[in-house]
Design a protein around this motif. Sequence first.
Motif, PDB file in Angstrom:
ATOM      1  N   SER A 155      -6.821   4.049  -5.684  1.00 24.39           N
ATOM      2  CA  SER A 155      -7.466   4.652  -4.628  1.00 24.39           C
ATOM      3  C   SER A 155      -7.062   4.057  -3.294  1.00 24.39           C
ATOM      4  O   SER A 155      -6.803   2.824  -3.168  1.00 24.39           O
ATOM      5  N   VAL A 156      -6.697   4.881  -2.301  1.00 25.39           N
ATOM      6  CA  VAL A 156      -6.156   4.569  -1.097  1.00 25.39           C
ATOM      7  C   VAL A 156      -6.922   5.493  -0.223  1.00 25.39           C
ATOM      8  O   VAL A 156      -6.618   6.540   0.293  1.00 25.39           O
TER       9      VAL A 156
ATOM     10  N   ALA B 206      -5.710  -0.748  -0.656  1.00 20.43           N
ATOM     11  CA  ALA B 206      -5.831   0.101  -1.865  1.00 20.43           C
ATOM     12  C   ALA B 206      -6.154  -0.522  -3.027  1.00 20.43           C
ATOM     13  O   ALA B 206      -6.233  -1.962  -3.235  1.00 20.43           O
TER      14      ALA B 206
ATOM     15  N   VAL C 210       0.704  -1.260   0.086  1.00 17.54           N
ATOM     16  CA  VAL C 210      -0.014  -0.174   0.053  1.00 17.54           C
ATOM     17  C   VAL C 210       0.946   1.203  -0.076  1.00 17.54           C
ATOM     18  O   VAL C 210       0.595   2.181  -0.593  1.00 17.54           O
TER      19      VAL C 210
ATOM     20  N   ASN D 125      -5.919   2.113   7.080  1.00 17.07           N
ATOM     21  CA  ASN D 125      -4.699   2.620   6.487  1.00 17.07           C
ATOM     22  C   ASN D 125      -3.897   3.317   7.446  1.00 17.07           C
ATOM     23  O   ASN D 125      -3.343   4.312   7.208  1.00 17.07           O
TER      24      ASN D 125
ATOM     25  N   ARG E 265       0.867   4.240  -2.655  1.00 17.48           N
ATOM     26  CA  ARG E 265       1.037   5.557  -2.563  1.00 17.48           C
ATOM     27  C   ARG E 265       2.077   6.541  -3.137  1.00 17.48           C
ATOM     28  O   ARG E 265       1.757   7.441  -3.554  1.00 17.48           O
TER      29      ARG E 265
END
Length: 106
Positions: free
Chosen positions: A56-57, A72, A41, A63, A45
């Motif tokens: 999309s995170v 994500a 993840v 998270n 990013r």
Amino acid sequence: MRRIRRHNRAHTFVEEAMSLEYLARLENAHFPLLVRKASDVDQVRVLKAAECITASVPQGLLNMPFEDVGEAVVFGLTERGERVLRAAGPPPEPPLQRGRRPADDF
């Protein structure tokens, strides 16, 4: 007043290499791709911030920093991501030419 930013070049180089490796892994993935491992993840990013992928995170409890899992969704590579992969690949080999010997090049 000007802010001075300090960078650890070795750390940045390692992060870039890791992100590039992750981008190369994504090249052959089937999208949309759900990512749940926290370290992956983080890579998502970085690549999203560099505009190499669309993803999309979500922000939220899932998270949080220092957790083992996250979430994500990667939707695909951008044109920039594809260019980065092409630029990072090995240079193409020159075409073979008949009738030339390697010694002719010197």
